[in-house]
Design a protein around this motif. Sequence first.
Motif, mmCIF file in Angstrom:
data_model
loop_
_atom_site.group_PDB
_atom_site.id
_atom_site.type_symbol
_atom_site.label_atom_id
_atom_site.label_comp_id
_atom_site.label_asym_id
_atom_site.label_seq_id
_atom_site.Cartn_x
_atom_site.Cartn_y
_atom_site.Cartn_z
ATOM 1 N N ASN A 16 0.831 -1.213 0.000
ATOM 2 C CA ASN A 16 0.000 0.000 0.000
ATOM 3 C C ASN A 16 0.860 1.255 0.000
ATOM 4 O O ASN A 16 0.530 2.246 -0.649
ATOM 5 C CB ASN A 16 -0.950 0.012 1.198
ATOM 6 C CG ASN A 16 -2.043 -1.028 1.064
ATOM 7 O OD1 ASN A 16 -2.344 -1.474 -0.036
ATOM 8 N ND2 ASN A 16 -2.627 -1.420 2.178
ATOM 9 N N SER A 17 1.957 1.240 0.724
ATOM 10 C CA SER A 17 2.863 2.394 0.744
ATOM 11 C C SER A 17 3.491 2.605 -0.620
ATOM 12 O O SER A 17 3.636 3.739 -1.085
ATOM 13 C CB SER A 17 3.968 2.191 1.786
ATOM 14 O OG SER A 17 3.418 2.061 3.068
ATOM 15 N N LEU A 18 3.878 1.520 -1.275
ATOM 16 C CA LEU A 18 4.457 1.642 -2.612
ATOM 17 C C LEU A 18 3.438 2.185 -3.609
ATOM 18 O O LEU A 18 3.784 2.981 -4.485
ATOM 19 C CB LEU A 18 4.987 0.282 -3.079
ATOM 20 C CG LEU A 18 6.220 -0.247 -2.342
ATOM 21 C CD1 LEU A 18 6.540 -1.657 -2.795
ATOM 22 C CD2 LEU A 18 7.407 0.665 -2.559
ATOM 23 N N ASN A 19 2.188 1.751 -3.479
ATOM 24 C CA ASN A 19 1.138 2.282 -4.354
ATOM 25 C C ASN A 19 1.017 3.786 -4.205
ATOM 26 O O ASN A 19 0.891 4.519 -5.188
ATOM 27 C CB ASN A 19 -0.212 1.631 -4.042
ATOM 28 C CG ASN A 19 -0.337 0.241 -4.607
ATOM 29 O OD1 ASN A 19 0.271 -0.078 -5.604
ATOM 30 N ND2 ASN A 19 -1.115 -0.589 -3.962
ATOM 31 N N ILE A 20 1.050 4.259 -2.983
ATOM 32 C CA ILE A 20 0.905 5.694 -2.725
ATOM 33 C C ILE A 20 2.138 6.449 -3.204
ATOM 34 O O ILE A 20 2.031 7.480 -3.872
ATOM 35 C CB ILE A 20 0.648 5.950 -1.222
ATOM 36 C CG1 ILE A 20 -0.736 5.421 -0.852
ATOM 37 C CG2 ILE A 20 0.759 7.439 -0.899
ATOM 38 C CD1 ILE A 20 -1.016 5.394 0.621
ATOM 39 N N LEU A 21 3.320 5.956 -2.884
ATOM 40 C CA LEU A 21 4.547 6.645 -3.259
ATOM 41 C C LEU A 21 4.728 6.726 -4.771
ATOM 42 O O LEU A 21 5.190 7.733 -5.298
ATOM 43 C CB LEU A 21 5.763 5.955 -2.630
ATOM 44 C CG LEU A 21 5.896 6.095 -1.116
ATOM 45 C CD1 LEU A 21 7.029 5.233 -0.600
ATOM 46 C CD2 LEU A 21 6.113 7.549 -0.735
#
Length: 174
Positions: A16-21
Amino acid sequence: MFLLKLSRAYKTTPTNSLNILLGIPPLHLVTKSLFIRFNIWKLRSDKFRELLDPISLDFYRDINSISSNRKIIICEDFTDYDYEVYADGSRIGDNVGFLVCFFERNSLLRVFCYKMNSFNSVLQAELAAINFAAGWALERNVKIKVFSDSKSSIEAIRSPKVKFNFVLSVKDNL
């Protein structure tokens, strides 16, 4: 794995963090969005399909085949018009819509209000309002003067380089 390779992040970085970043939405949300868009397209009545077609709001059109006099619209102040039109689009929470008011000799003639889908932006609502006013004038073969408070929609209409199909259809109507 794709997000990890693209970002060169550690293997323990949450997806999820990678999706946002990276600004890449999760695949399940993209497929759900496409499915909802398809259902909207399938269920929409023919009366408003051309005005608010989600597909026409999303895709680019090749502008090399469009003549240069149709690419450029000059927004100027003129005095020879039959109706004054006030067009506005807005969003409150998940509610998106637009309103178009027609005035004839400083007298309110008609008000049109339309609700759009929650995934539409305010810019799309503003452009839909201007497009509705232009279509109304074309149907009646009258001249209108449109007032809008949306600088972004005016700049999109003025720009000769815009490729969005919806903006180009608004320009065609104008």
